[in-house]
Enzyme design. Structure first.
Site, PDB file in Angstrom:
ATOM      1  N   HIS A  81      81.204  51.082 -41.559  1.00 26.48           N
ATOM      2  CA  HIS A  81      80.239  51.773 -42.425  1.00 26.48           C
ATOM      3  C   HIS A  81      80.682  51.768 -43.886  1.00 26.48           C
ATOM      4  CE1 HIS A  81      82.004  56.146 -42.481  1.00 26.48           C
ATOM      5  NE2 HIS A  81      82.953  55.240 -42.556  1.00 26.48           N
ATOM      6  N   ASP A 138      94.571  41.303 -43.275  1.00 29.38           N
ATOM      7  CA  ASP A 138      93.338  41.235 -44.061  1.00 29.38           C
ATOM      8  C   ASP A 138      92.220  40.996 -43.057  1.00 29.38           C
ATOM      9  OD1 ASP A 138      91.163  40.699 -45.635  1.00 29.38           O
ATOM     10  OD2 ASP A 138      92.012  38.943 -46.621  1.00 29.38           O
ATOM     11  N   PHE A 139      91.537  42.073 -42.674  1.00 30.81           N
ATOM     12  CA  PHE A 139      90.582  41.938 -41.572  1.00 30.81           C
ATOM     13  C   PHE A 139      89.327  41.141 -41.944  1.00 30.81           C
ATOM     14  CE2 PHE A 139      89.597  46.719 -42.465  1.00 30.81           C
ATOM     15  CZ  PHE A 139      88.790  46.411 -43.558  1.00 30.81           C
TER      16      PHE A 139
END
Length: 360
Positions: free
Chosen positions: A264, A245-246
């Site tokens: 983005h 889970d970044f």
């Protein structure tokens, strides 16, 4: 003047380009017809036109026969694609793929076929809800209105759509892959690809640089497909597949980190959480490389792409100045921006010595 010469002067002539007294309406109509060209590309793929042409030139009739199409309709499609630049028309009236038109073929290096299919099939339908973005200002609302759920939930919950998305992302990364791979990796032993998708970038990188070892940090449902890609490339023995889970934490201590076309997707608050997690994992000697567009480097195309992103996701594209502010807020210093393939950039960053909050 003889009667013959007068008759000759009265004969109809080939039409020439219309000299518009006011170019404004013509420019408007050129812009408006963009949707026709977009769908013409998709129709060409559905008909098998790029494969029918290959390296040869065919008449519209021959092309129609090869694709199982009606000849007059094929002529109209081919003319439109020639005007758009995907085809070229020879002096004898035949059609061939242009230099970039070859990128519509399946299986060729740099093929954009999967991205064309993804855009037309999964992105274009949301465009009719663009007024919702303008009304609410909530990026991603048009896609949700069209599909009944947000972007990531849609592609995670529909295997066919997910496969189309993965193929499209691999195609877009192909344009920057060479720039990433051909950097100087001599002093780098380990790399973490954060949100690395199906592993195609890591596969190319590890194949080219045999001394590297890597971690692919991704969501659980993505890792099995990445394992297949990395195994097929013969590099899976040097990769650790790690659920991640970044937003909270990423594997620590690597020499280099990659965030390729990840940030983005997210608004500034969410992107900052990802960057802060990477900053916490980054050793003093390490570097983070962010692979993204930089707004303003090709203002016409990147501005349109930024609006498209607003239809799909909470994120947006950023200018160089906006990148410096965002990275600085995460405790990172932007060292340089290098071009990467087709309209992409690599932003190389190091950890700021005073940690989060430093403005570079």
């Amino acid at each position: 003047m003889s009667a013959g010469s007068a008759a000759a002067r009265a004969l109809p002539r080939e039409p020439t380009a219309h000299p518009d007294a006011d170019p404004g309406p013509a420019a408007l109509m050129d812009c408006l017809m963009g949707f026709v060209r977009t769908h013409a590309l998709r129709a060409a793929l559905a008909a098998g036109l790029p494969e029918a042409l290959g390296e040869r030139a065919l008449s519209a009739g021959e092309l129609a026969a090869a694709c199982g199409a009606e000849p007059r309709a094929m002529l109209r499609l081919a003319r439109c694609l020639a005007e758009a630049g995907a085809l070229v028309q020879t002096a004898d009236g035949r059609f061939a793929l242009s230099a970039w038109g070859h990128g519509l073929r399946a299986g060729v290096p740099g093929s954009a076929r999967a991205y064309v299919e993804y855009v037309v099939d999964h992105v274009v339908p949301s465009a009719r809800h663009l007024p919702e973005l303008l009304r609410s200002g909530r990026a991603g609302a048009p896609f949700e209105r069209e599909n009944g759920r947000d972007f990531f939930a849609h592609f995670a919950g529909d295997p066919a759509a997910g496969a189309a998305f993965d193929a499209a992302m691999a195609a877009t990364l192909a344009a920057v892959r060479a720039a990433v791979v051909e950097q100087d990796w001599a002093g780098v032993g380990s790399v973490v690809d954060v949100g690395g998708g199906n592993g195609s970038l890591l596969a190319a990188l590890l194949d080219r640089h045999r001394h590297l070892r890597a971690v692919l940090a991704e969501q659980p449902h993505v890792l099995p497909g990445a394992a297949r890609v990395l195994d097929a490339a013969g590099v899976i023995g040097r990769v650790r597949l790690q659920e991640c889970d970044f937003f909270t934490a990423v594997p620590a201590g690597a020499d280099r980190y990659l965030l390729a076309r990840v940030l983005h997707d997210w608004d500034d608050g969410s992107a900052l959480r990802i960057l802060t997690a990477v900053r916490a994992a980054l050793p003093p000697h390490g570097r983070l490389q962010v692979v993204e567009l930089v707004l303003g480097r090709d203002s016409g195309w990147t501005m349109a792409y930024d609006l498209m992103m607003g239809m799909l996701l909470p994120g947006h594209e950023r200018t160089a100045a906006e990148w410096r502010v965002l990275l600085g807020a995460a405790g990172l210093v932007l060292e340089r921006i290098d071009p990467a393939g087709w309209r992409g950039s690599i932003l190389t960053c190091r950890a700021a010595p005073t940690g989060p909050g430093l403005r570079a």
